[in-house]
Write a protein that holds these residues in place. Structure first.
Motif, PDB file in Angstrom:
ATOM      1  N   GLU A  99     -15.956  17.739   6.804  1.00 15.16           N
ATOM      2  CA  GLU A  99     -15.947  16.966   8.055  1.00 15.16           C
ATOM      3  C   GLU A  99     -17.219  16.162   8.256  1.00 15.16           C
TER       4      GLU A  99
ATOM      5  N   LYS B 128     -19.066  14.722   5.632  1.00 18.34           N
ATOM      6  CA  LYS B 128     -19.353  13.881   4.471  1.00 18.34           C
ATOM      7  C   LYS B 128     -19.089  12.416   4.827  1.00 18.34           C
TER       8      LYS B 128
ATOM      9  N   SER C 287     -16.764   5.410   7.447  1.00 21.40           N
ATOM     10  CA  SER C 287     -17.959   5.610   8.264  1.00 21.40           C
ATOM     11  C   SER C 287     -19.093   4.691   7.819  1.00 21.40           C
TER      12      SER C 287
ATOM     13  N   GLN D 211     -18.118  11.555  11.171  1.00 22.79           N
ATOM     14  CA  GLN D 211     -18.843  12.348  10.179  1.00 22.79           C
ATOM     15  C   GLN D 211     -20.326  12.528  10.504  1.00 22.79           C
TER      16      GLN D 211
END
Length: 503
Positions: free
Chosen positions: A187, A189, A194, A104
């Motif tokens: 894609e 965010k 993450s 991300q």
């Protein structure tokens, strides 16, 4: 919330675009110059890293501890900023490489027409056209070297970016508006996964920074990863003396619940005079090392007559820094390699590092005796792979040297030794070998089918009195059939197992 990394060329408008984008999104804006200033305040000799761009490749290699310290520091800073505000706009030179493996992250490259850049330089620096062009070329060259030194990549490759924008015909404000919409895509965010990866990266970077900063552990080639507050430090057998020091160095690290040190169970040593020529062996070296829980050591052999041409030693003030950069191995001396081979060696080491199997490197000056005596000092050596030696000599001389070294290593040290081409042949399967293995497997299958579909005939050949006269011929056929079938079946399945990377 998104994390946006903008890579900018000299006077391309990338800085203005990043600042405008951060303003429109309400994000924090961070640039490469900010990180350099913070690193300098921490006492990291950033100037030495920048000066290394104009130094020979061997000097850049010796700055490995400083490079590790700088990279781990700026990684932790960037991770801190992102985790604090859940957003960031960063502009610099391929900065997204710092977060390699973090999903991300939006990666943007900003370009501009040369004439537009020349005009900007002339207006800003009041330079004539010729000097402005030379200035742009020099700065671009320095940035290419910087990106290669830090990340070992060519940052001009388009595949490293999600979006490439040209500022020639579009106003910065309009470009920023377009990037705002692009950053709103799902894609880019941040997700819980993450964020967790960023937390692990921050903790691992802080730990690596402390290890690189401490004089007792700065020389060691270690791999540091973190997960849920547990720091895993993996080191090579030659750096075993740092193991008791690691928990002590990391004792006061915030967020660290436990420190676990693991030593590689053995070492695979690759011996060659020009290591850069063995890039194709990296995947197989890593595969074998992982199978045997081993580390990798790259041992470069320089003949004695070549060693006499060594450059003058570094100044006394630089000696400590140079000694710290060899992964913990005390080399006999330093030899400047050809620049092309030195770059290839750096690529090989970086490739191994990207495969999560960092390798140490040492240089041995002398012939077979010196190599054997050096290998004798290596503990837990599980395999020696012998590449090219004395590349400039005739083939007969090269073959004799390699066979002699292989024999000496096997006999004197009791360590398995194999030539590089034999190692490659045993571990790498090409399409021709696959085709030949398929044909052998077909032959073995046909023989097996014939035997099982004619079992009564086979039994009769051995038990029926009708064939008693020919019994010797049947036994002779059996003696020939069994090894013939075993060869075709065994060699074909062995090739398939190697192709499937099964042990």
């Amino acid at each position: 919330m998104a994390v946006i990394f903008i890579s900018r060329a000299t006077f391309s408008g990338g800085s203005l675009l990043a600042e405008k984008l951060a303003e429109d999104l309400g994000y924090e804006c961070l640039c490469r110059e900010d990180l350099l200033e913070l690193a300098a305040k921490e006492g990291i000799p950033v100037g030495k890293l920048q000066l290394a761009m104009v130094k020979p490749p061997r000097v850049r290699r010796h700055l490995a501890p400083v490079r590790a310290m700088y990279l781990s520091f700026i990684k932790s800073v960037i991770a801190d900023r992102i985790l604090e505000k859940r957003n960031l706009v960063y502009h610099g030179h391929a900065g997204h490489m710092l977060l390699a493996g973090i999903p991300q992250v939006m990666r943007v490259r900003v370009l501009a027409d040369l004439e537009q850049r020349i005009k900007a330089v002339r207006e800003r620096l009041d330079l004539p056209r010729e000097k402005a062009i030379r200035y742009i070329e020099d700065v671009d060259r320095d940035r290419d070297r910087w990106a290669h030194f830090l990340y070992n990549v060519d940052w001009n490759v388009p595949l490293y970016y999600d979006l490439i924008v040209n500022c020639e015909h579009v106003h910065v404000a309009n470009l920023a508006s377009g990037l705002v919409q692009f950053a709103d895509l799902p894609e880019f965010k941040l997700t819980p996964a993450s964020l967790h990866a960023l937390e692990n990266l921050r903790l691992a970077s802080r730990a690596r920074y402390l290890l690189a900063k401490d004089r007792r552990t700065s020389h060691a080639a270690v791999d540091v990863v973190a997960d849920h507050g547990v720091i895993h430090v993996r080191y090579n057998p030659i750096d075993a003396e740092v193991a008791p020091l690691v928990p002590e160095v990391l004792a006061d690290l915030e967020g660290c619940r436990d420190v676990r040190c693991a030593i590689a169970q053995s070492t695979i040593i690759f011996v060659q005079d020009q290591l850069g020529k063995a890039l194709n062996l990296c995947p197989r070296l890593v595969h074998i090392a992982r199978q045997n829980d081993a580390s990798i050591e790259l041992m470069q052999v320089v003949e004695e007559e070549t060693a006499e041409a060594v450059e003058a030693p570094p100044a006394a003030g630089e000696m400590e820094l140079l000694d710290a950069g060899n992964g913990g191995i005390a080399d006999d001396s330093e030899e400047p390699l050809e620049a092309e081979d030195e770059k290839a060696l750096e690529r090989m080491q970086e490739q191994l590092k990207q495969m999560e199997c960092p390798a140490s490197h040492t240089t041995v000056y002398g012939g077979v005796e010196k190599v054997v005596s050096t290998l004798g000092t290596r503990e837990r050596c599980s395999m020696v792979i012998i590449g090219e030696l004395r590349s400039g000599a005739s083939e007969a001389v090269r073959t004799r040297l390699r066979e002699e070294l292989k024999s000496r290593v096997t006999d004197a040290l009791g360590v398995p030794a194999v030539l590089a081409e034999e190692f490659y042949r045993r571990t790498v399967v090409g399409w021709r070998e696959l085709l030949l293995a398929g044909l052998k497997l077909i032959v073995a299958a046909v023989l097996a089918v014939l035997v099982f579909t004619h079992q009564e005939t086979v039994v009769a050949l051995f038990a029926d009195d009708t064939f008693k006269v020919y019994r010797w011929l049947v036994v002779a056929g059996l003696v020939c059939f069994v090894p013939f079938f075993a060869f075709h079946y065994g060699s074909s399945t062995g090739t398939l197992f190697r192709w499937l990377k099964m042990k």
